[in-house]
Design a protein around this motif. Structure first.
Motif, short mmCIF file in Angstrom:
data_model
loop_
_atom_site.label_atom_id
_atom_site.label_comp_id
_atom_site.label_asym_id
_atom_site.label_seq_id
_atom_site.Cartn_x
_atom_site.Cartn_y
_atom_site.Cartn_z
N ASP A 1 1.29 -1.25 0.04
CA ASP A 1 -0.09 0.42 -0.23
C ASP A 1 0.64 1.30 0.29
N THR B 1 0.09 3.76 -2.85
CA THR B 1 0.24 5.20 -2.35
C THR B 1 0.91 6.26 -2.80
N GLU C 1 -6.82 14.19 0.75
CA GLU C 1 -6.58 12.91 0.48
C GLU C 1 -6.86 12.08 -0.58
N ARG D 1 -7.71 8.53 -3.01
CA ARG D 1 -8.35 7.18 -2.87
C ARG D 1 -8.29 6.97 -4.17
N TRP D 2 -8.17 5.37 -4.19
CA TRP D 2 -7.86 4.87 -5.82
C TRP D 2 -8.65 3.46 -6.01
N SER D 3 -9.46 2.99 -7.26
CA SER D 3 -9.78 1.44 -7.29
C SER D 3 -9.39 1.04 -8.50
N SER E 1 -19.85 6.38 4.98
CA SER E 1 -18.58 6.01 4.28
C SER E 1 -18.82 7.61 3.11
N GLN F 1 -18.71 9.27 -0.70
CA GLN F 1 -17.98 8.71 -1.79
C GLN F 1 -18.16 9.79 -3.06
#
Length: 273
Positions: free
Chosen positions: A90, A94, A113, A115-117, A151, A153
């Protein structure tokens, strides 16, 4: 004894409004409350949206619920991240995502911040970046209201997950609109290929076809999608001037909502599982 389900509060934060739905769970999921709150025109950006939210949460109909928040694409920066087989954990993932953002936005990335998929093997990732101060203030407001955050989103990701089963075949454009902005995600093989977010200053029917034509020119000639899947603001049902099949994405998720309500509350419905 029947199991108990806690109510879900779905919130969409936008520059000009806050959209709120309370969904009660039980033997049948149904609407508990709904509200659209206009933001203070003198307070710009997400600060005005959070101020409007804080005032609304004082009302009893929004208490004692788990919260899902959808962030307008105005507040999110998206980025494609190239796939790599050289990453071991991770921390390295990152670092790669942060490097891709830093090449475009510079030192400002330190306050975001990320985030990724991850997509399929050998396919790029779709990343999102949000100002950390926005998220910190949101968490503070919900904590003060005694609400549990389930959450947060980005709108594009919530909508993509909502319509995931519609993305198939050789390729499609997913055109996701809201007042003042359009996000265009190119889908290939059921996964993402490219993403761009554009501000809309004028009429949708005039600007969006021109934006799409530019996207088509930028796409690889052998991989240009033939179909447009469209989820847009109220009143937008097609894109004239673009010589491709256009399919409007719309569904009835809650029997309590009218067709008009479903257009107005489309953003929060994208996060309803």
């Amino acid at each position: 004894m029947l199991p108990l389900w806690r109510d879900r509060l779905h919130i969409a934060l936008c520059p000009e409004r806050v959209v709120m739905l309370r969904i009660q769970h039980g033997l049948r999921r149904h609407l508990g409350a709904k509200q659209i709150v206009s933001c203070d025109g003198e307070t710009q950006g997400w600060e005005g949206a959070l101020a409007a939210l804080a005032g609304s949460l004082e009302k009893p109909e929004w208490q004692n619920a788990e919260v899902t928040v959808i962030l307008s694409n105005h507040f999110v920066r998206y980025q494609m991240v190239p796939w790599s087989d050289q990453l071991s954990g991770d921390e390295e993932r990152t670092a790669l995502v942060r490097h891709c953002y830093s090449e475009v936005y510079g030192a400002a990335v330190a306050d975001w911040e990320l985030r990724w998929s991850e997509g399929k093997f050998d396919a790029p990732w779709l990343a999102s970046a949000v100002e950390r101060s926005l998220l910190d203030r949101l968490r503070e407001i919900l904590k003060l209201a005694g609400l549990q955050l389930h959450s947060v989103q980005p709108y594009l990701m919530a909508a993509f997950n909502r319509w995931r089963n519609e993305f198939r075949g050789t390729g499609q454009w997913f055109v996701l609109g809201e007042p003042g902005r359009v996000c265009i995600l190119q889908i290939q093989g059921g996964g993402w290929h490219s993403v761009r977010s554009h501000r809309i200053e004028g009429a949708w029917k005039d600007e969006v076809p021109l934006i799409l034509e530019r996207e088509i020119l930028l796409a690889e000639s052998d991989g240009v999608p033939k179909e447009i899947l469209l989820q847009g603001p109220e009143g937008l049902t097609s894109i004239g001037g673009v010589a491709r099949r256009v399919r409007q994405l719309q569904s009835r998720l809650l029997p309590d909502l009218s067709a008009v309500d479903e257009k107005q509350y489309a953003m929060v419905l994208g996060g309803v599982a």
